[in-house]
Design a protein around this motif. Structure first.
Motif, PDB file in Angstrom:
ATOM      1  N   ILE A   1       5.212  13.515  -4.770  1.00  0.00           N
ATOM      2  CA  ILE A   1       4.444  14.647  -4.247  1.00  0.00           C
ATOM      3  C   ILE A   1       4.480  14.658  -2.728  1.00  0.00           C
ATOM      4  CG2 ILE A   1       2.132  15.659  -4.063  1.00  0.00           C
ATOM      5  CD1 ILE A   1       1.637  14.614  -6.938  1.00  0.00           C
ATOM      6  N   GLU A   2       4.375  13.480  -2.133  1.00  0.00           N
ATOM      7  CA  GLU A   2       4.431  13.430  -0.668  1.00  0.00           C
ATOM      8  C   GLU A   2       5.772  13.971  -0.168  1.00  0.00           C
ATOM      9  OE1 GLU A   2       2.821  10.369   2.371  1.00  0.00           O
ATOM     10  OE2 GLU A   2       4.835   9.683   1.833  1.00  0.00           O
TER      11      GLU A   2
ATOM     12  N   ARG B   1      -3.038  10.593   1.430  1.00  0.00           N
ATOM     13  CA  ARG B   1      -2.341  10.375   0.161  1.00  0.00           C
ATOM     14  C   ARG B   1      -2.534  11.568  -0.753  1.00  0.00           C
ATOM     15  NH1 ARG B   1      -1.565   4.512  -0.170  1.00  0.00           N
ATOM     16  NH2 ARG B   1      -0.417   4.859  -2.094  1.00  0.00           N
ATOM     17  N   PRO B   2      -1.507  11.930  -1.505  1.00  0.00           N
ATOM     18  CA  PRO B   2      -1.682  13.025  -2.477  1.00  0.00           C
ATOM     19  C   PRO B   2      -2.798  12.728  -3.472  1.00  0.00           C
ATOM     20  CG  PRO B   2       0.644  12.531  -2.197  1.00  0.00           C
ATOM     21  CD  PRO B   2      -0.106  11.484  -1.430  1.00  0.00           C
ATOM     22  N   SER B   3      -2.987  11.438  -3.823  1.00  0.00           N
ATOM     23  CA  SER B   3      -3.994  11.114  -4.831  1.00  0.00           C
ATOM     24  C   SER B   3      -5.399  11.124  -4.233  1.00  0.00           C
ATOM     25  CB  SER B   3      -3.717   9.734  -5.438  1.00  0.00           C
ATOM     26  OG  SER B   3      -3.688   8.770  -4.406  1.00  0.00           O
TER      27      SER B   3
ATOM     28  N   ASN C   1       5.737  17.654  -0.380  1.00  0.00           N
ATOM     29  CA  ASN C   1       4.935  18.228   0.701  1.00  0.00           C
ATOM     30  C   ASN C   1       5.740  18.295   1.993  1.00  0.00           C
ATOM     31  OD1 ASN C   1       2.730  18.457  -1.028  1.00  0.00           O
ATOM     32  ND2 ASN C   1       1.812  16.518  -0.371  1.00  0.00           N
ATOM     33  N   ASP C   2       6.506  17.263   2.220  1.00  0.00           N
ATOM     34  CA  ASP C   2       7.350  17.208   3.418  1.00  0.00           C
ATOM     35  C   ASP C   2       8.431  18.283   3.373  1.00  0.00           C
ATOM     36  OD1 ASP C   2       8.924  14.366   5.067  1.00  0.00           O
ATOM     37  OD2 ASP C   2       7.709  16.035   5.812  1.00  0.00           O
TER      38      ASP C   2
ATOM     39  N   LYS D   1       0.658  15.541   6.322  1.00  0.00           N
ATOM     40  CA  LYS D   1       1.683  15.814   5.306  1.00  0.00           C
ATOM     41  C   LYS D   1       1.046  16.204   3.972  1.00  0.00           C
ATOM     42  CE  LYS D   1       5.247  12.955   5.697  1.00  0.00           C
ATOM     43  NZ  LYS D   1       6.177  11.838   5.476  1.00  0.00           N
ATOM     44  N   ASN D   2      -0.007  15.466   3.589  1.00  0.00           N
ATOM     45  CA  ASN D   2      -0.525  15.632   2.234  1.00  0.00           C
ATOM     46  C   ASN D   2      -1.864  16.339   2.143  1.00  0.00           C
ATOM     47  OD1 ASN D   2       1.621  14.111   0.924  1.00  0.00           O
ATOM     48  ND2 ASN D   2       0.768  12.343   1.962  1.00  0.00           N
TER      49      ASN D   2
ATOM     50  N   GLU E   1       3.079   9.885  -6.805  1.00  0.00           N
ATOM     51  CA  GLU E   1       2.411  10.084  -5.516  1.00  0.00           C
ATOM     52  C   GLU E   1       3.467  10.171  -4.411  1.00  0.00           C
ATOM     53  OE1 GLU E   1      -1.748   8.824  -3.670  1.00  0.00           O
ATOM     54  OE2 GLU E   1      -0.418   7.109  -3.937  1.00  0.00           O
TER      55      GLU E   1
ATOM     56  N   ALA F   1       0.814  -1.217   0.000  1.00  0.00           N
ATOM     57  CA  ALA F   1       0.000   0.000   0.000  1.00  0.00           C
ATOM     58  C   ALA F   1       0.851   1.272   0.000  1.00  0.00           C
ATOM     59  CB  ALA F   1      -0.909   0.005   1.239  1.00  0.00           C
ATOM     60  N   ALA F   2       2.162   1.106  -0.045  1.00  0.00           N
ATOM     61  CA  ALA F   2       3.047   2.285  -0.004  1.00  0.00           C
ATOM     62  C   ALA F   2       2.838   3.136  -1.246  1.00  0.00           C
ATOM     63  CB  ALA F   2       4.498   1.836   0.080  1.00  0.00           C
ATOM     64  N   LYS F   3       3.071   4.421  -1.063  1.00  0.00           N
ATOM     65  CA  LYS F   3       2.903   5.338  -2.186  1.00  0.00           C
ATOM     66  C   LYS F   3       3.994   5.100  -3.233  1.00  0.00           C
ATOM     67  CE  LYS F   3       0.916   8.303   1.182  1.00  0.00           C
ATOM     68  NZ  LYS F   3       1.316   7.898   2.524  1.00  0.00           N
ATOM     69  N   LYS F   4       3.578   5.201  -4.500  1.00  0.00           N
ATOM     70  CA  LYS F   4       4.521   4.897  -5.590  1.00  0.00           C
ATOM     71  C   LYS F   4       4.592   6.068  -6.547  1.00  0.00           C
ATOM     72  CE  LYS F   4       3.498  -0.069  -5.703  1.00  0.00           C
ATOM     73  NZ  LYS F   4       2.530  -0.201  -4.634  1.00  0.00           N
TER      74      LYS F   4
END
Lengths: 494, 131
Positions: free
Chosen positions: A457-458, B52-54, A461-462, B122-123, A454, A448-451
Motif C-alpha cells: 500500500i505504501e 504507516r498505512p495500517s 501511495n507513492d 506518503k501514507n 502494508e 520495524a520496516a513495513k511488510k
C-alpha cells in the motif's frame, strides 16, 4: 521507423491456446515490437472450448486496454485488434467476422462427402477420391473440426484464399508488416492449415491488393510437436498412438514444402516427451485442455520473431534468403519448472511482468475492497478510485473476469505435466512476497520496516503521486503498474 | 513571550489570583512554546515518523490527538503545581482548569498543523479528512 503490425494465424486448438498464453504475457506488460497484434483464429469447431475461452480473453483484453491504457502503465501495453477493426465500416457490416475468428463456410451441418460434392463426382474422380479418403473420412462430420485428419483439413481450409477475410487481410497488409503462424503438427486443423495458409500467402494472386507485399512478407511460424496425449477411448477417432507418426509424416511434407523451399523466414520448433493424457474430447465445448508450459514457450517465439531485425528476414521472389530455425531451451530439465530453471533471456522477458501482474491479481483478490477510499492511492487527487469504480463494468466485470482466467491459467500450468509453477498460488497475507517459488524475497535489516500488504500500500501511495490525475481506469492501472514494478525491483532485485 | 501567550490563555481562562501568579512566575511563555512544539512534534510523529498505512485512518489520528491532549495536560500540571508548592502557594481546581485550557489550545495547534503539513506524508496525507 514505425513498428510493424503483426498478423497471427492461430490454427486449431493449439493455436488458440498459444494465443491465450500470448495474451496473458502481453497483458502483464511483456514487450513486443509491434504497433498492433491482430490474431486470426482458424478453427472450424465453433463451439471449441479452448477457442471460445481464448476469444473471451481477447475481448476482455481489448475492453480493458481501451479504457485503461496510458503511458503510465505497462499492463496491456500491446494493442490487440481484430481484422474487423482494420477495415472500413461498410465492409465490416457486410462481410468480416465480428471477432477474432475466421469464418469457415460449409463445415456446419455438413459431412465431408457433401463438402466435396462426392455424390456428383464422375466415376474416375470418385475412384481417385476413394484412394485418398476412407469411408470414415468421407462421413466425417466437420462441425467439431477434423479430428486429427489433416487430409480433410487440407481440402476444407483451402477456401481460405477465396474468403473475404483473406482479401481484407491482404488489403490491410503493408510492406513492413509481419505474419506469424501457430499450429500443432499432430492434429487435424493445424497440420493442414499451416502449409496451406503459408502457400496462399506466398502465392497470393496478383488480383489481390498488396499481393506483392504478401509474397515478400516476413513470415515466422512455430510448429508444435506432440506435448500431450489423450486417454484411450474406443468411441473417439483421436488416438495418441498416431501422434508421432502423423508428426513424422507432416515433417516430411514440411521438409519439401516449408523449410525445404524457404517459404518461411523463421521456423520455430517445440515439443515435449514427458506428457500427460487429457480427456479424449474430439471437439466442441468439452475440448478445453489445461494450459501447458509448451504454449508459453510457443508464445515466446512470437515475441522473439518480432525482435528479429528486418535484415534477418529478407526475401527474394517470395523465398527467404536466410531462413532461421530455432528451438526452445531452459537451463535445467525439471518436471516442476520454476523461474530459476528458465534461461536468462526468458526470465528477463517474462518473469518480472508476470510477477507484477500476479501482484495486481493478489491485491484485487485480497485488499482492494477493504482499502478503497482509505489510502492516498485511492482517495488523493481530483479523480478518486472509489466504490463507483469498483462497481463499474471495467473493474467488476472485465478486469475481474480477465483475472479469473489468468488465475485459472496459472492453476492449469501448475497441475500439468510438465508443471510450470513460478508462483506459490497459496501465498497469503502474512507472506505476500513469498509469491515466487524457489526465489526468496530480499529482506531488510529493520524489524520495524513495513511488510506484506502494508509495504504494498505504501508503494501504491507513492506511485499515486507520480501518476497524477487521469481517468479512474487509467489511474488505477498506472498506479498498480508503477508500484508493482518498484516492488519487484526492490524485493527480487530485478 | 510571557505577555504574548498570557494574552491568549487569559482570554480563555482567568482566575485571580492564580492567573496573576502564573504570569508573575513567567510560566505562560515556556508553556506556550511547549504547547506549540509539542503539537508540531505529535503531528510529525503521526504523519512522518509512524507514517504507516495500517495506522493512517481518522481514528488513528484521533488516538494521537488524545495522547497529545493527555501529555500537554500533564506537562501543564508539572509546570505549575511543583513551582507553586515550592513557593507555598496553595491552589486546587485552578490547576486542572488551567491544564485543560492549555491542552485544548495545544490540541488545536495539533489540528492546525495536521491540515497545514500533512501533504507530504506518503501514507497519511488524506487523514483525517480527504481533500
Amino acid at each position: 521507423m514505425p513498428k510493424p503490425k503483426l498478423f497471427i494465424f492461430g490454427i486449431g486448438g493449439t493455436g488458440s491456446r498459444v494465443i491465450k498464453s500470448l495474451s496473458f504475457l502481453l497483458a502483464a506488460g511483456t514487450e513486443i515490437n509491434a504497433s498492433e497484434v491482430i490474431p486470426i483464429i482458424v478453427d472450424p469447431d465453433r463451439a471449441n472450448g479452448d477457442m471460445n475461452r481464448t476469444v473471451d480473453i481477447l475481448k476482455y483484453y481489448q475492453r480493458i486496454r481501451e479504457k485503461s491504457y496510458s503511458p503510465s502503465t505497462g499492463f496491456f501495453n500491446a494493442k490487440i485488434a481484430t481484422l474487423n477493426e482494420l477495415v472500413s465500416k461498410e465492409i465490416r457490416e457486410k462481410f468480416t467476422s465480428p471477432d477474432f475468428r475466421l469464418e469457415l463456410n460449409g463445415v456446419q451441418n455438413e459431412r465431408f462427402r457433401d463438402f466435396i460434392d462426392f455424390n456428383n463426382l464422375d466415376p474416375v474422380n470418385r475412384a481417385f477420391t476413394n484412394l485418398l479418403f476412407s469411408e470414415d473420412n468421407l462421413d466425417a462430420d466437420m462441425e467439431i473440426g477434423f479430428k486429427g485428419n489433416p487430409n480433410i483439413g487440407s481440402v476444407v481450409l483451402n477456401q481460405f484464399k477465396d474468403s473475404n477475410e483473406f482479401k481484407h487481410f491482404a488489403s490491410n497488409f503493408e510492406a513492413n508488416d509481419r505474419i506469424f503462424i501457430i499450429s500443432s503438427i499432430f492434429g487435424g486443423t493445424g497440420a493442414a492449415g499451416f502449409p496451406l495458409i503459408l502457400k496462399n500467402i506466398r502465392n497470393a494472386s496478383d488480383r489481390l491488393s498488396n499481393w506483392a507485399f504478401l509474397r515478400e512478407a516476413k513470415i515466422g511460424a512455430i510448429t508444435i510437436l506432440p506435448y500431450f496425449g489423450v486417454a484411450p477411448d474406443e468411441n473417439s477417432k483421436i488416438d495418441k498412438a498416431t501422434f508421432i507418426s502423423k508428426a513424422k509424416a507432416a515433417l516430411s511434407y514440411y521438409s519439401r514444402n516449408v523449410s525445404g523451399n524457404n517459404s518461411v523466414n523463421a521456423l520455430y520448433y517445440i515439443g515435449d516427451e514427458d506428457t500427460k493424457d487429457y480427456d479424449n474430447q474430439q471437439g466442441a465445448a468439452p475440448q478445453r485442455n489445461d494450459a501447458h508450459f509448451v504454449e508459453i514457450a510457443a508464445a515466446l517465439s512470437v515475441i522473439d520473431f518480432m525482435s528479429l531485425d528486418d535484415k534477418t528476414l529478407q526475401n527474394e521472389n517470395g523465398r527467404a534468403l536466410n531462413p532461421v530455425y530455432k528451438e526452445f531451451g531452459i537451463k535445467e530439465d525439471n518436471p516442476r519448472i520454476t523461474s530459476p530453471h528458465l534461461g536468462t533471456i526468458t526470465q528477463k522477458s517474462i518473469m518480472q511482468p508476470l510477477t507484477q501482474y500476479q501482484l495486481l491479481n493478489m491485491f484485487m483478490r485480497d485488499r482492494v475492497e477493504e482499502t478503497i477510499n482509505k489510502h492516498p492511492w485511492s482517495n488523493a487527487g481530483k479523480i478518486k478510485i472509489d466504490k463507483n469504480f469498483t462497481t463499474s463494468a471495467f473493474y467488476n466485470d472485465w478486469l475481474r473476469n480477465f483475472n479469473k482466467h489468468f488465475t485459472e491459467w496459472l492453476q492449469e500450468l501448475d497441475r500439468n505435466k510438465v508443471s510450470f509453477t513460478p508462483f506459490n498460488l497459496g501465498t497469503g497475507e502474512k507472506n505476500v512476497f513469498n509469491l515466487l517459488n524457489d526465489i526468496e524475497p530480499v529482506k531488510g535489516w529493520n524489524p520495524a520496516a513495513k511488510k506484506n500488504y502494508e509495504f504494498f500500500i505504501e508503494t501504491l501511495n507513492d506511485a499515486e503521486k507520480k501518476v497524477g490525475d487521469l481517468p479512474a481506469e487509467q489511474k488505477f492501472m498506472g498506479i498498480f503498474s508503477q508500484a508493482t514494478k518498484k516492488i519487484t525491483e526492490k524485493k527480487f532485485n530485478w | 513571550m510571557n505577555d504574548f501567550f498570557s494574552g491568549i490563555y487569559e482570554k480563555l481562562y482567568y482566575s485571580s489570583p492564580f492567573s496573576d501568579d502564573v504570569y508573575q512566575e513567567g510560566i505562560y511563555g515556556p508553556l506556550g512554546l511547549m504547547g506549540i512544539i509539542g503539537a508540531l512534534l505529535m503531528m510529525a510523529i503521526f504523519y512522518y515518523i509512524i507514517n504507516r498505512p495500517s495506522f493512517s485512518r481518522w481514528y488513528h489520528w484521533l488516538i494521537i490527538l488524545g495522547i497529545h491532549f493527555a501529555l500537554q495536560f500533564g506537562i501543564c500540571i508539572l509546570q505549575t503545581k511543583p513551582k507553586f508548592s515550592e513557593l507555598n502557594i496553595q491552589y486546587s481546581s485552578e490547576y486542572w482548569s488551567f491544564a485543560f485550557v492549555h491542552a485544548i489550545l495545544s490540541t488545536f495547534g495539533y489540528i492546525l498543523f495536521s491540515f497545514m503539513f500533512r501533504w507530504w506524508s506518503k501514507n497519511c496525507k488524506q487523514t483525517p479528512i480527504p481533500n
